[in-house]
Write an enzyme that holds these catalytic residues in place. Structure first.
Site, short mmCIF file in Angstrom:
data_model
loop_
_atom_site.label_atom_id
_atom_site.label_comp_id
_atom_site.label_asym_id
_atom_site.label_seq_id
_atom_site.Cartn_x
_atom_site.Cartn_y
_atom_site.Cartn_z
N GLN A 1 0.82 -1.21 0.00
CA GLN A 1 0.00 0.00 0.00
C GLN A 1 0.85 1.26 0.00
OE1 GLN A 1 -2.37 -0.70 3.47
NE2 GLN A 1 -0.60 -1.26 4.69
N HIS B 1 -10.48 4.13 18.57
CA HIS B 1 -9.71 3.03 19.17
C HIS B 1 -10.19 2.67 20.59
CE1 HIS B 1 -6.96 3.98 15.77
NE2 HIS B 1 -6.96 2.66 15.73
N ASP C 1 -1.01 -0.03 12.76
CA ASP C 1 -0.59 1.27 13.30
C ASP C 1 -0.30 1.21 14.79
OD1 ASP C 1 -3.15 1.11 14.39
OD2 ASP C 1 -4.04 2.47 12.91
N ASP D 1 -0.32 -8.41 11.06
CA ASP D 1 -0.61 -7.46 9.99
C ASP D 1 0.19 -7.87 8.77
OD1 ASP D 1 -1.76 -4.29 9.85
OD2 ASP D 1 -0.28 -4.87 8.35
N ALA E 1 -3.47 -12.67 7.51
CA ALA E 1 -4.23 -13.06 8.70
C ALA E 1 -5.02 -14.36 8.50
CB ALA E 1 -5.17 -11.94 9.11
N ASP F 1 -9.33 -5.44 13.11
CA ASP F 1 -9.32 -4.07 12.58
C ASP F 1 -8.85 -4.09 11.12
OD1 ASP F 1 -9.58 -1.37 12.60
OD2 ASP F 1 -7.80 -0.94 13.79
#
Lengths: 505, 541
Positions: free
Chosen positions: A241, A271, A295, A315, A350, A367
């Site tokens: 990305q 969050h 993040d 991630d 994942a 998330d």
């Protein structure tokens, strides 16, 4: 004398030819840009051609009011066409996103160019009418006009756009246009009044176009900056990305592939709401799993509970997690959560990781990016939740970011209903995050004996969540829908809902 | 994650178009580059070894072994027979196979990025009344349970993921294989009428109360109501029934080429209709559409069956003579690796071999073989660094180019749960639908791999200009006798029956070509039926 006469005519016919070519190129540039920026190419091209032809008619009409200094006016117009047409794409690129009346400017530019080109032909005929017989005049003028048009329409898609790009094409033709004016100034200086001024105007215009031509690349990146409407302070492209961090006053925003990931002003709302309801309701919070969330902001919230022994974050993008470990601005946001000794960061897909996972977790926080394509849609499928179920302890709780129940209610309830096929206890709640709008989550427990709602543990110092869950799970009428299908790998109905709902905005 | 609320549609379009520009730029750049080299391989069935059957220049037997039951041929039929023998307690058998692996048309290859099929690659959802097949799928956890109504629930990971199919029609990809956009009212009406007619055939039953069109064909009605459909070609039937639009002809032709290896010009109308009418989709509301598939195609199903023949399989063995001697059968097989011939003495033999092979093994059957037409197939698996595409319907499992030469390509990684694939692997399928397939087969074997590379790329290029610049590797796989093609007269003809007849209660014949249609279901049942017949005969002995 004879030679000179031919030279004069040939020059002017050359000018017609150039105007016709350039005029059509500007029109094509406008059409292409409009379809790029606004979509619906058939409509854009159709409107632009229509407006262009109409404005040529307007130009022709007004030509009869020009009776003096015909040749000077002709050269003036030539310069003006070059300047306006040449700069049109730059103007459009830069103004897009910053003005609401973009379409107005687009059609205004097309109209002006059309008018000017429309003025040229009758003007030229007037200039030449005493020098050439009318029959030849009409025939020659239109011949050159139409040849020019043909040349432009062939060159544009085959050579110009591929080789030069839209912006450079229009600038390049602007320069050609102006250089014809310059040639005219020099060759016809005897026939022109005040040729010096015209020359100066033409050369100035040419230089302006040339400068913009040279700097067009940086204009393009400026317009990317404009696109975000904020100052870009950091960009980084990982294997998966494009990460863009912007800064505006005291607000930092992070974009992933141009989608807003968080705003530093209000991410605590998102969050805290993601993490604290499940963390407070779970029987145990020993071993916590976070899927997505590279993040580290969710992990930051999780680590507020001392009871937590271990957090595993999975991630896909190593570039993302490394960045949030090492970059000082970003690791300040997540309070260095990703380098905390309780935290293990795994860069892996994942779904595949879950399939092979042998551990069990007490709390799972999901998330993932919104289900905007078929790849991401898999991460919200029935099969995914079945896979997830296998890594949960008997009384585990999980929470899933579930997109916006206001903008995308079908998508929201589709995810909720799909999870409900696997988990005996599910609920949904939502919060308002100013930079996102209404945003929602699905909460699911593996055992009927895990009641959702009552807080078993609390931490101090939260800014948004006060552990009163009952204030979050009420959905007013405009966020509810019925008749929603379950998202499966073989129907990917969620991606269709999502596309329908977000595409409508 | 989330999309902010200021994610306006104009921005979205703008970004999309920036993407389009980037793709365009990459394309232009790559054009400027010199054509880079593409790794190229040509593989196929062992036709060289197979062709030795013509001359039968094999050495005399130097080894002998005995076995109660021998299965010749390790395709789905042979493996299914092995399974059925085991299920009925006949564990003492041997299976011999010419290739270096079993699986037949349900074999696969694998590269660094994906498995890929070397033949059949999917199984439509079974008819609810096909209990044999359903119990097999249940054994292998492809069916994971049954819903409240008693209908099977299929494993989500083994059903084709969405998006399933797309069609490149009028320069853009659209969802599904039937053109819905950019086509005329008339075409849509004809499609509707066509499918209505097919629904009629689907539910039609014969005087014996059985479906007129069923799978396996053998389970269908025996009455001759539809025999005249077997006398004409599918093209003729479409014309006779007033169909005129090109799209309908193209679509039906595509379906026939895909399942029979020959188009509507050459296959019988009965077979063409069978394609649409035999699968009842009667397994519950949830199972109305979709198919079962795997990255390696039906090699997955073959691998489930292979466990029944584990340690009982001899590969690289070509059987060239089968002679009944007294109460035994002597089977001569040449071991291509040890380069020696062995005599296998068996009580009973199942010949799970295609009839064009049986014609060489059983001299008296040679004339029968003429009635069996086998369409050649070409498969090309491409490894791509990227797949330049327009912005229509995204890459799907099955991707068909309207009026393309081939029958489209499969995205081999479609069933992967992964988010991102470094390289894309696709398998392109091509059939050679023509009048003289024997001559065609010769021509195919005469071509070099460079020829096939151009051939394949030129077809895919129609939808993906510049594909050659993204292609890193091509594996061409040629199946000389790819599948049986049901030409007019074949289904209701005598050849099938005669070729199926048992020799001296000892040699049983089973193969999908005996049913007339080359699909998994037929082969699977052929194997079961042959094993059952053999066991019943043994019980009588």
């Amino acid at each position: 004398m004879g030679n000179k006469k031919i030279g004069f005519e040939v020059l002017l016919f050359l000018a017609v030819f150039t105007i016709a070519t350039c005029g059509l190129v500007y029109e094509l540039v406008a059409g292409t840009l409009a379809s790029y920026l606004l979509g619906d190419s058939v409509k854009q091209f159709s409107f632009i051609i229509g407006v262009y032809l109409f404005s040529m008619g307007v130009g022709s009409y007004f030509s009869k009011f020009i009776n003096r200094n015909l040749l000077n006016t002709f050269v003036d117009i030539e310069i003006l066409v070059g300047l306006i047409g040449g700069l049109s794409s730059v103007i459009l690129f830069v103004l897009f996103e910053s003005v609401y009346y973009f379409q107005f400017i687009l059609y205004l530019l097309v109209f002006i160019t059309g008018c000017l080109v429309g003025l040229e032909i009758p003007l030229l005929m007037n200039i030449l009418k005493d020098r050439v017989t009318f029959k030849d005049l009409v025939s020659n003028v239109f011949t050159f006009d139409y040849i020019g048009a043909l040349l432009a329409s062939i060159l544009f898609p085959l050579v110009l756009v591929p080789k030069l790009g839209i912006m450079k094409t229009s600038l390049f033709f602007g320069m050609i246009n102006v250089s014809i004016a310059i040639v005219l100034c020099f060759m016809l200086k005897k026939d022109l009044k005040n040729p010096g001024l015209l020359k100066a105007k033409a050369i100035f215009s040419f230089l302006l176009l040339l400068i913009v031509f040279v700097f067009s690349e940086s204009i393009l990146s400026y317009s990317e900056g404009k696109l975000y409407g904020e100052n870009i302070i950091y960009t980084h492209t990982t294997s998966y990305q494009r990460i863009v961090l912007t800064h505006n006053k005291n607000d930092y925003r992070l974009y992933l592939n141009n989608n807003l990931q968080f705003s530093s002003k209000d991410e605590y709302r998102y969050h805290e709401a993601l993490v604290h309801p499940v963390m407070s309701m779970a029987n145990k919070v020993d071993n916590v799993l976070v899927l997505g969330g590279g993040d580290g902001l969710a992990v930051r919230e999780i680590l507020k509970y001392d009871e937590v022994n271990h957090v595993t974050l999975v991630d896909l993008d190593e570039g993302m997690t490394e960045l949030f470990k090492t970059n000082t601005v970003l690791s300040d946001f997540n309070k260095h959560s990703l380098t905390n000794s309780k935290v293990t960061v795994i860069n892996s897909d994942a779904y595949i990781w879950l399939k092979e996972c042998k551990q069990k977790f007490d709390v799972v926080i999901i998330d993932f990016p919104d289900p905007s394509n078929y790849s991401l849609g898999k991460l919200y499928s029935l099969n995914f939740y079945k896979t997830l179920n296998k890594v949960l302890t008997d009384d585990a709780i999980t929470v899933i970011q579930t997109t916006s129940p206001f903008f995308a209610p079908k998508s929201f309830w589709c995810i909720n209903k799909t999870a409900a096929q696997v988990f005996p206890v599910t609920d949904a709640y939502h919060v308002y995050v100013p930079s996102f709008g209404e945003w929602g989550y699905t909460i699911a427990a593996r055992s009927l004996s895990t009641p959702l709602g009552s807080a078993k543990r609390r931490v101090q110092g939260l800014r948004f969540y006060d552990y009163d869950y009952s204030r979050l799970n009420d959905f007013p009428k405009d966020m509810r829908v019925n008749d929603i299908e379950i998202n499966r790998l073989d129907n990917q109905i969620l991606v269709r809902y999502f596309d329908e709902e977000w595409g409508r905005l | 994650m989330k999309n902010g609320e200021d994610y306006s549609s104009s921005r979205r379009t703008f970004l999309k178009s920036l993407g389009a520009l980037a793709v365009g730029a990459a394309f232009i750049q790559s054009c400027a580059k010199k054509i880079k080299s593409i790794a190229l391989r040509l593989t196929g069935t062992s036709h060289i070894l197979g062709h030795r059957l013509w001359a039968k220049d094999f050495p005399n037997a130097t080894k002998q072994l005995s076995v109660p039951v021998l299965i010749v041929g390790g395709g789905i039929t042979g493996l299914s027979a092995a399974r059925q023998l085991c299920r009925r307690g006949f564990n003492d058998f041997l299976l011999v196979e010419l290739e270096d692996h079993t699986g037949g048309n349900s074999s696969n290859g694998e590269n660094a990025y994906s498995k890929y099929p070397l033949g059949a690659h999917y199984l439509p959802l079974p008819n609810f009344h096909d209990k044999e097949l359903i119990s097999f799928l249940e054994e292998e956890n492809i069916i994971t349970g049954y819903d409240n109504a008693g209908y099977p629930v299929f494993d989500e990971e083994q059903l084709t993921f969405s998006p399933q199919e797309r069609l490149f029609y009028k320069n853009t990809w659209q969802e599904g294989l039937i053109p819905r956009y950019g086509t005329s009212e008339k075409t849509i009406a004809e499609f509707d009428r066509f499918f209505k007619l097919m629904e009629g055939f689907k539910s039609q039953k014969g005087n014996d109360g059985k479906y007129s069109f069923d799978l396996p064909i053998e389970n269908g009605s025996l009455d001759t109501k539809n025999e005249e459909l077997d006398a004409v070609t599918m093209q003729q039937w479409l014309t006779d029934n007033g169909f005129t639009t090109e799209e309908v002809f193209e679509y039906v032709d595509y379906c026939c080429r895909d399942d029979f290896g020959l188009g509507i010009k050459y296959v019988s109308a009965w077979a063409g209709i069978h394609y649409f009418a035999a699968r009842k989709h009667n397994g519950g509301e949830a199972n109305k559409e979709g198919v079962l598939t795997w990255p390696e195609g039906n090699a997955r199903l073959a691998s489930h069956l292979k466990k029944y023949a584990l340690n009982k399989t001899l590969v690289n063995h070509i059987v060239f003579e089968v002679i009944p001697v007294d109460d035994k059968v002597v089977v001569k097989a040449f071991d291509a690796q040890a380069k020696q011939t062995i005599d296998i003495i068996a009580n009973k033999v199942i010949m799970a071999t295609p009839q064009f092979v049986n014609g060489y093994i059983f001299k008296e059957r040679k004339p029968l073989v003429k009635a069996f037409n086998y369409a050649p197939w070409l498969l090309a698996t491409l490894t791509l660094s990227d797949l330049p595409d327009d912005f229509g319907q995204p890459l799907s499992w099955d991707n068909v180019i309207y009026k393309g030469e081939g029958v489209g390509y499969i995205y081999d990684q479609h069933q992967s749960l992964k988010q991102v694939h470094q390289k894309k692997v696709i398998t392109y399928y091509h059939v050679f639908s023509c009048k003289d397939i024997v001559a065609k087969r010769k021509e195919i074997y005469g071509k070099r791999k460079e020829y096939w590379k151009e051939f394949v790329l030129n077809d895919i290029k129609k939808a993906h200009p510049g594909i050659e610049d993204f292609t890193e590797d091509i594996t061409i796989h040629i199946l000389g006798h790819g599948m049986i093609s049901p030409v007019p007269g074949f289904i209701f003809g005598e050849a099938r029956k005669q070729a199926s007849s048992v020799i001296e209660n000892k040699i049983f014949f089973a193969h999908s070509d005996l049913s007339g249609i080359s699909v998994f279901e037929e082969a699977f049942h052929q194997g079961i039926n042959a094993a059952n017949k053999l066991i019943n005969e043994t019980a009588l002995d």
